[in-house]
Design a protein around this motif. Structure first.
Motif, PDB file in Angstrom:
ATOM      1  N   THR A 291     -42.494  10.975  22.859  1.00  0.00           N
ATOM      2  CA  THR A 291     -43.276  10.131  23.767  1.00  0.00           C
ATOM      3  C   THR A 291     -43.941  11.006  24.811  1.00  0.00           C
ATOM      4  OG1 THR A 291     -41.617   8.396  23.508  1.00  0.00           O
ATOM      5  CG2 THR A 291     -43.197   8.105  25.293  1.00  0.00           C
TER       6      THR A 291
ATOM      7  N   ASP B  87     -38.013  11.916  24.382  1.00  0.00           N
ATOM      8  CA  ASP B  87     -37.834  11.189  23.121  1.00  0.00           C
ATOM      9  C   ASP B  87     -37.205   9.817  23.368  1.00  0.00           C
ATOM     10  OD1 ASP B  87     -35.311  12.068  23.759  1.00  0.00           O
ATOM     11  OD2 ASP B  87     -35.196  13.533  22.123  1.00  0.00           O
ATOM     12  N   ASN B  88     -37.533   9.230  24.517  1.00  0.00           N
ATOM     13  CA  ASN B  88     -36.916   7.954  24.899  1.00  0.00           C
ATOM     14  C   ASN B  88     -37.788   6.728  24.643  1.00  0.00           C
ATOM     15  OD1 ASN B  88     -34.537   9.161  26.020  1.00  0.00           O
ATOM     16  ND2 ASN B  88     -35.805   9.861  27.703  1.00  0.00           N
ATOM     17  N   GLY B  89     -39.037   6.906  24.212  1.00  0.00           N
ATOM     18  CA  GLY B  89     -39.914   5.763  23.971  1.00  0.00           C
ATOM     19  C   GLY B  89     -40.683   5.346  25.223  1.00  0.00           C
ATOM     20  N   GLU B  90     -41.596   4.397  25.021  1.00  0.00           N
ATOM     21  CA  GLU B  90     -42.473   3.960  26.126  1.00  0.00           C
ATOM     22  C   GLU B  90     -41.731   3.019  27.073  1.00  0.00           C
ATOM     23  OE1 GLU B  90     -46.157   2.356  24.492  1.00  0.00           O
ATOM     24  OE2 GLU B  90     -46.196   3.947  22.996  1.00  0.00           O
TER      25      GLU B  90
ATOM     26  N   GLU C 231     -39.503   3.568  29.277  1.00  0.00           N
ATOM     27  CA  GLU C 231     -38.061   3.803  29.348  1.00  0.00           C
ATOM     28  C   GLU C 231     -37.637   4.013  30.809  1.00  0.00           C
ATOM     29  OE1 GLU C 231     -34.204   5.129  28.966  1.00  0.00           O
ATOM     30  OE2 GLU C 231     -35.759   6.439  29.790  1.00  0.00           O
TER      31      GLU C 231
ATOM     32  N   GLU D 177     -45.985   6.738  22.099  1.00  0.00           N
ATOM     33  CA  GLU D 177     -44.899   7.280  21.271  1.00  0.00           C
ATOM     34  C   GLU D 177     -45.414   7.466  19.851  1.00  0.00           C
ATOM     35  OE1 GLU D 177     -41.614   4.657  20.282  1.00  0.00           O
ATOM     36  OE2 GLU D 177     -40.208   6.337  20.389  1.00  0.00           O
TER      37      GLU D 177
END
Ligand code: F6R
Ligand code: MG
Ligand code: MG
Length: 360
Positions: free
Chosen positions: A3, A60-63, A65, A115
């Motif tokens: 992301t 790498d946690n996504g949108e 977050e 992402e």
């Protein structure tokens, strides 16, 4: 999946609303460095455009977050403390809430996030603006993703030939619609030409992979009154099935008129500049856009390259200055002045009240 999150805010400036000083950049960097050590983010780069600080982060946690958003929030809080300590102008300007609540959306800072599965080589460009609003991206994104006179790849490259989908936001209703281009280009243009109502929020490839993301917060709508500028940012993926870097940049070769500039109340040309020259001086402007190019490497940000720091954009800048001069000569008249609904400062209601019994 990786992301990219760009979270931005104006939390104090030197002097007036011209630039985000190093004192503040150092503060946000300290917080992001800790965030990297604690693995909340993989990598970061802090940039600025005028009085706005842009936190460009990979993770790498996504949108949307909350840990990543909280990190950005903490960074802006710490910079606000510094800005207050130094009595910088507009200290904490875009921090509209006392406390963080899960996501920066609605709290003042702007965000653009995307992402995706990293390609073997993943070039992208971060576009950072000052003294304008999110709809400033409508024209260049249309050029980039739907106009073959700008993006030759739409005609020449089989991997772009089927076109792109645009997610358009209606500011006032808070609703979005998806338009599939080239089929619906005329419908798209009917909407996004109305820059005070509609703004492009995302662009996708036909298989759903993200191509562009734009910050669409309008601070004046969030707070119900004028509280600052919207100064948007955008992320654009490039090459191999996306516009080439040069096609993405070409979309800014015409300095189109955008709302913003002095007191957020004037139309003026969007001038592409290097980060160093993103110092809105004349009449607090004209509005600026900076382009920073990166390569991703397993989440690591390689770069940036300051892409408008190039004589190839000198003519555009000269045109922008001619347009700035032309618009300025209108003084307090439209179309330099925005229409009433879009003004961020106005005395009109008071003037009308005072003159109420003089109209007959
Ligand atoms: C525009 C901007 C500036 C200010 C202007 C007046 O985005 O930030 O043009 O609007 O300098 O600022 P205040 O009201 O703070 O004196
Ligand atoms: Mg400011
Ligand atoms: Mg600003």
């Amino acid at each position: 999946m990786t992301t990219i999150s760009i979270i931005k805010a104006d939390v104090g400036s030197l002097p007036g609303h011209v630039s985000a000083p190093n004192h503040l950049i150092n503060e946000v960097e300290k917080v992001l460095e800790e965030g990297m050590e604690e693995s909340t983010i993989i990598d970061y780069h802090v940039a600025s455009c005028g009085d706005d600080i842009d936190l460009i982060m990979s993770h790498d946690n996504g949108e949307g977050e909350s840990e990543v958003h909280e990190l950005a929030w903490d960074a802006f809080q710490q910079a606000t403390d510094k800005a207050e300590e130094l009595s910088l102008y507009g200290a904490g300007q875009d921090i509209l809430s006392e406390a963080f609540s899960g996501n920066v959306k609605g709290l003042g800072p702007g965000s653009a996030e995307m992402e995706f599965e990293e390609r073997e080589s993943e070039p992208f460009v971060a576009f950072l603006c000052d003294k304008t609003s999110p709809s400033a991206f409508n024209y260049p994104l249309y050029k980039m993703f739907a106009d073959p006179s700008n993006t030759a790849g739409l005609v020449l490259d089989p991997s772009l030939h089927e076109g792109f989908d645009f997610e358009v936001l209606d500011y006032y209703e808070g609703e979005t619609a998806n338009l599939s281009c080239p089929d619906e280009i005329y419908d798209l243009l009917a909407l996004i030409g109305e820059t005070s109502k509609y703004t492009i929020q995302k662009v996708f490839k036909k298989d759903g992979s993200p191509a562009a993301a734009i910050s669409t917060e309008k601070l004046n709508l969030i707070a119900g009154e004028y509280v600052g500028k919207d100064d948007p940012v955008a992320i654009v993926r490039c090459q191999s099935g996306y516009p080439a870097v040069g096609e993405a940049l070409e979309a800014f070769s015409f300095p189109h008129l955008v709302p913003g500039w002095m007191r957020g109340s004037h139309n003026g040309p969007l001038m592409p500049v290097s980060e160093e020259n993103a110092t809105p001086s004349r009449f607090d402007g004209p509005p600026r856009v900076v382009a920073l190019g990166f390569q991703l490497n397993d989440g690591e940000l390689i770069g940036p390259k300051d892409l408008f720091d190039d004589p190839a954009f000198d003519r555009t800048r000269e045109k922008a200055q001619n347009a700035a001069e032309y618009m300025r000569r209108h003084g307090t008249f439209q179309p330099h002045l925005l229409r009433e609904d879009d003004l961020e400062y106005t005395t009109l209601p008071e003037v009308l009240e005072k003159l109420d019994d003089r109209f007959s």
